[in-house]
Design a protein around this motif. Structure first.
Motif, short mmCIF file in Angstrom:
data_model
loop_
_atom_site.label_atom_id
_atom_site.label_comp_id
_atom_site.label_asym_id
_atom_site.label_seq_id
_atom_site.Cartn_x
_atom_site.Cartn_y
_atom_site.Cartn_z
N ALA A 330 0.48 -1.23 0.00
CA ALA A 330 0.28 -0.28 -0.26
C ALA A 330 1.15 1.42 0.17
O ALA A 330 0.30 2.28 -0.42
N LEU A 331 1.92 1.32 0.98
CA LEU A 331 2.79 2.42 0.72
C LEU A 331 3.97 2.41 0.29
O LEU A 331 4.50 3.57 -0.17
N GLU A 332 3.16 1.58 -1.53
CA GLU A 332 4.70 1.28 -2.41
C GLU A 332 4.84 2.78 -2.91
O GLU A 332 5.88 3.30 -3.85
N PRO A 333 3.88 3.72 -3.16
CA PRO A 333 4.45 5.33 -3.50
C PRO A 333 5.40 6.22 -2.95
O PRO A 333 5.21 6.95 -3.53
N LEU A 334 5.36 6.00 -1.72
CA LEU A 334 6.38 6.68 -1.34
C LEU A 334 7.67 6.26 -1.83
O LEU A 334 8.51 6.96 -0.94
N GLY A 335 7.76 5.34 -2.54
CA GLY A 335 9.39 5.41 -3.05
C GLY A 335 10.11 3.42 -2.89
O GLY A 335 9.62 3.85 -1.54
N GLU A 336 11.11 3.83 -2.97
CA GLU A 336 12.05 2.40 -2.81
C GLU A 336 12.58 2.77 -1.50
O GLU A 336 12.34 1.73 -0.51
N LYS A 337 13.13 3.38 -1.28
CA LYS A 337 13.72 3.62 -0.03
C LYS A 337 12.79 3.57 1.04
O LYS A 337 12.54 2.99 2.25
N TYR A 338 11.95 4.19 1.63
CA TYR A 338 10.66 4.14 1.69
C TYR A 338 10.45 2.72 2.30
O TYR A 338 10.04 2.31 3.52
N ILE A 339 9.89 2.38 1.79
CA ILE A 339 9.75 0.52 1.85
C ILE A 339 11.21 0.22 2.74
O ILE A 339 10.76 -0.86 3.44
N GLU A 340 11.70 -0.27 2.63
CA GLU A 340 13.37 0.00 2.45
C GLU A 340 13.09 0.16 3.84
O GLU A 340 13.64 -1.05 4.37
N ILE A 341 13.29 1.42 4.30
CA ILE A 341 13.11 0.98 5.18
C ILE A 341 12.43 0.47 6.50
O ILE A 341 12.02 -0.16 7.59
N LEU A 342 10.72 0.69 5.91
CA LEU A 342 9.24 -0.11 6.68
C LEU A 342 9.79 -1.22 6.70
O LEU A 342 10.12 -2.05 8.03
N LYS A 343 10.47 -2.07 5.95
CA LYS A 343 10.67 -3.66 5.50
C LYS A 343 12.07 -3.76 7.15
O LYS A 343 11.59 -4.64 7.94
N GLU A 344 12.37 -3.10 6.95
CA GLU A 344 13.52 -3.09 7.75
C GLU A 344 12.85 -2.92 9.09
O GLU A 344 13.56 -4.18 10.56
N GLY A 345 11.61 -2.28 9.63
CA GLY A 345 11.38 -2.27 10.93
C GLY A 345 10.93 -3.01 11.61
O GLY A 345 10.11 -3.84 12.46
N PHE A 346 10.11 -3.51 10.19
CA PHE A 346 9.50 -5.11 10.32
C PHE A 346 9.78 -6.20 11.09
O PHE A 346 9.41 -6.81 11.46
N ASP A 347 11.21 -6.46 10.48
CA ASP A 347 12.56 -7.19 10.93
C ASP A 347 12.65 -7.43 11.91
O ASP A 347 13.75 -8.66 11.75
N ALA A 348 13.09 -5.90 12.91
CA ALA A 348 14.31 -5.47 13.30
C ALA A 348 14.41 -5.12 14.50
O ALA A 348 15.00 -4.69 14.97
N GLY A 349 13.36 -5.71 15.44
CA GLY A 349 13.18 -5.77 16.10
C GLY A 349 12.79 -3.84 16.93
O GLY A 349 11.97 -3.38 17.85
N TRP A 350 11.27 -3.38 15.91
CA TRP A 350 11.09 -1.71 15.77
C TRP A 350 9.30 -2.18 16.84
O TRP A 350 8.97 -2.03 17.86
N ILE A 351 9.10 -3.82 16.46
CA ILE A 351 7.65 -3.66 17.02
C ILE A 351 7.05 -4.64 18.05
O ILE A 351 7.65 -5.91 17.72
N ASP A 352 6.86 -4.23 19.20
CA ASP A 352 6.34 -5.56 20.12
C ASP A 352 4.20 -5.61 19.63
O ASP A 352 4.33 -4.84 19.96
N THR A 353 4.27 -6.86 19.38
CA THR A 353 3.45 -6.89 17.97
C THR A 353 1.53 -7.47 18.77
O THR A 353 0.62 -7.23 18.85
N TYR A 354 1.85 -8.54 19.46
CA TYR A 354 0.58 -9.51 20.26
C TYR A 354 0.22 -8.82 21.49
O TYR A 354 1.54 -8.63 22.66
N GLU A 355 -0.53 -9.02 22.26
CA GLU A 355 -0.95 -8.67 23.64
C GLU A 355 -0.61 -9.90 24.08
O GLU A 355 -0.08 -10.73 23.87
N ASN A 356 0.19 -9.52 25.53
CA ASN A 356 -0.02 -10.64 27.10
C ASN A 356 -0.41 -10.52 28.45
O ASN A 356 -0.84 -8.44 28.24
N ILE A 357 -0.44 -11.14 28.85
CA ILE A 357 -0.70 -10.35 29.94
C ILE A 357 -0.12 -9.18 30.70
O ILE A 357 1.57 -9.16 30.70
N GLY A 358 -0.68 -7.72 31.36
CA GLY A 358 -0.34 -7.18 31.82
C GLY A 358 0.25 -6.14 30.62
O GLY A 358 0.45 -4.93 30.92
#
Length: 599
Positions: A330-358
């Protein structure tokens, strides 16, 4: 992930957790920074009464101030995000409290800096800044001090105003105690006829019920309960209005509105033009509400009917890996460099994804200058979570670009522009889904999701903004405000913003009494402005307008290097004109047209 039993933190695969080790590899490093920060705070006092002596002393003090702030930010962000992983963990509760205390100490120790800078002759200060390139990173900070100089008091008066801080916070604190602790709502019968206690958390769920009796019962019960506190709530709110007037008068502003906008260097005309332009386009709101009325098959549309879904929910099971792929496309219109950084964020420990107790509920993006940004969310396998992922990564990418391209003192961007990047991502995702999905029901669901967001962000927040302008104006004019006055003003605004084809139930007149944002005066207009700006920027990008992507990336990279209106103008959208709001409403109208054909 199983939806039946909420997992413990240690039961979640590490690949779905953020890597806070990128901030501190171990807590021994945190303790080292903590001790360094304590020492740095104690050294700040050594610069007192030296800032006006020469340029070197001032520059050294500013360097020390920002270096200390940078360490403190790192300490606090790490501790708070560790706590957010599991709020029951006493170790990180304590770590967060220690970091918070240190921030307070820093604020107190450095409070003399701005007043002392203001004792320097303005021409002398400008000469220092011009002659020494070391001041370049502080140019915006110093310009801001000089711009606001007329509204800074003498050191003695500033001290008195600071001492009055807790008293000035009292209306908001009292409201919070009433609204969050003391107020109790009655039980109502749910769809199955079971007695269920009404709470603020359950209220929206009740208003979304397909059983109209449940919606009406919840609506009337909520506002009847607030009505029983009407005089206390009115007195509390009016006290907050008077507090704002006291501060604006003391600081020599013409109004509370002018004082509130001054921090972002926004003219009152921008605020007024937003209201004027939205009012000129209320026919779009009326048309959408009429569509809702017809879709629900109602003879009369009431205020308790405006949240119930009138488009059937779609059963789209979207796993997290699919969601990442969907957002990236969906964000490809923002350019290859943007997507490259975005995918790095997806896979390099930027995101705490799922719910857990507390774990802290909801979603946010945060971080510190010295590492990549972070995103906290509680992903569910549905389309709403895909939009949340796109939204929060919009914030994260804004922070990434700002931190990468600006020195620390200029990296932080203001709330005024904070929602632009996140909303733009959601708009691009909406268009991508509509370009790739033919299913009639799913298209209707996606379009309605956008329209509901627009209604709540642009039309509703502008109505709030107009209410604030009116009631603050009444206080400025010396007009006594009672609960009856407030209810009358609010009721009339609901009539104006919702039109004649809906029954404006008398209970809605009390809604002002439960809106926490009204205690952060003149804040909500930023939501409407941000959404409109994002719509204009997204349109230019989707239309392939020359330079639109480059200008947008430059905007993301600008941080706080200039005032929000100027940053947006360079990106290609002038929020001081009606154009962004007009263009946003044009997009709204087109989606209403399509939804009308789909349902």
């Amino acid at each position: 992930m199983s939806n039946n039993v909420l997992p413990r933190r240690d039961e979640i695969d590490n690949k779905f957790k953020w890597k806070l080790e990128d901030i501190y590899s171990n807590e021994g490093k945190w303790e080292e920074d903590y001790q360094a920060a304590k020492s740095a705070i104690s050294e700040i006092e050594g610069y007192r009464d030296r800032l006006s002596s020469d340029a070197h002393e001032l520059l050294e003090a500013l360097n020390h101030y920002y270096e200390t702030q940078r360490i403190l930010e790192r300490l606090f962000v790490y501790a708070r995000m560790r706590k957010d992983e599991d709020n029951s963990n006493s170790k990180y509760q304590a770590l967060s409290d220690r970091a918070q205390t240190l921030l307070v100490e820093f604020g107190s120790a450095s409070s003399y800096i701005v007043p002392e800078i203001l004792t320097i002759d303005e021409e002398v200060l400008k000469g220092w800044v011009k002659e020494d390139r070391g001041f370049d990173v502080y140019r915006q900070f110093l310009n801001e001090i000089l711009r606001e100089k007329a509204h800074v008091l003498s050191p003695e008066e500033e001290q008195i105003l600071a001492m009055a801080g807790e008293v000035c916070d009292a209306p908001a604190q009292i409201f919070s105690m009433i609204n969050d602790a003391d107020i109790k709502f009655p039980h109502i019968k749910d769809e199955d006829g079971e007695e269920v206690e009404l709470t603020k958390g359950r209220y929206i769920a009740f208003l979304e019920s397909k059983d109209r009796r449940v919606r009406e019962d919840a609506f009337r019960a909520l506002y009847d309960t607030y009505g029983k506190q009407r005089n206390t709530l009115a007195t509390t709110f009016v006290s907050n209005l008077k507090k704002d007037m006291f501060i604006s008068n003391t600081r020599r502003y013409n109004s509370s509105l002018e004082a509130a906008l001054s921090g972002d260097n926004v003219k009152v005309e921008v605020y007024d033009r937003l209201i004027e332009t939205v009012e000129d386009n209320l026919g779009s709101m009326y048309r959408y509400l009429d569509l809702r009325k017809r879709a629900l098959g109602l003879d009369e549309l009431h205020m308790y009917d405006i949240y119930v879904p009138f488009v059937e929910d779609v059963d789209m099971k979207i796993c997290y890996e699919e969601a990442k792929d969907m957002v990236a496309k969906a964000l490809e219109p923002l350019g290859e460099k943007y997507i490259e950084i975005l995918k790095e964020g997806f896979d390099a420990g930027w995101i705490d994804t799922y719910e857990n107790i507390g774990k802290t509920s909801g979603a946010y993006s945060w971080g510190c200058y010295d590492t990549h940004p972070y995103v906290l969310m509680s992903y569910q396998d549905n389309l709403n979570s895909v939009f949340t992922l796109a939204h929060e990564m919009g914030h994260a990418m804004h922070s990434y670009h700002s931190n990468k391209n600006q020195p620390y003192p200029l990296a932080g961007y203001r709330i005024f522009v904070a929602e632009v990047a996140s909303t733009l991502n959601e708009i691009l995702l909406t268009h991508y889904l509509l370009d790739t999905i033919d299913d009639r029901a799913t298209r209707a669901y996606i379009i309605n999701n956008y329209l509901e967001g627009f209604k709540g962000t642009v039309f509703r927040q502008t109505m709030f903004a107009e209410f604030e302008r009116i009631v603050h104006g009444e206080i400025l004019a010396g007009t006594p405000l009672t609960c009856e006055n407030l209810c009358s003003i609010y009721y009339d605004l609901n009539k104006k913003y919702h039109g004649d084809n809906i029954v404006i139930d008398k209970e809605i007149a009390m809604e002002w009494a439960r809106i926490p944002h009204f205690y952060s005066s003149f804040y909500v207009y930023k939501y409407a402005i941000g959404f409109s700006a994002a719509s204009t920027l997204a349109k230019g990008i989707l239309d392939g307008k020359e330079g639109a992507v480059d200008q947008y990336i430059e905007f993301l990279s600008s941080g706080g290097s200039d005032y929000p209106v100027e940053l947006l103008k360079r990106a290609g959208v002038d929020v001081s004109t009606p154009r962004p709001i007009d263009e946003a409403i044009d997009m709204f109208d087109k989606f209403v047209d399509e939804l009308d054909l789909l349902i």
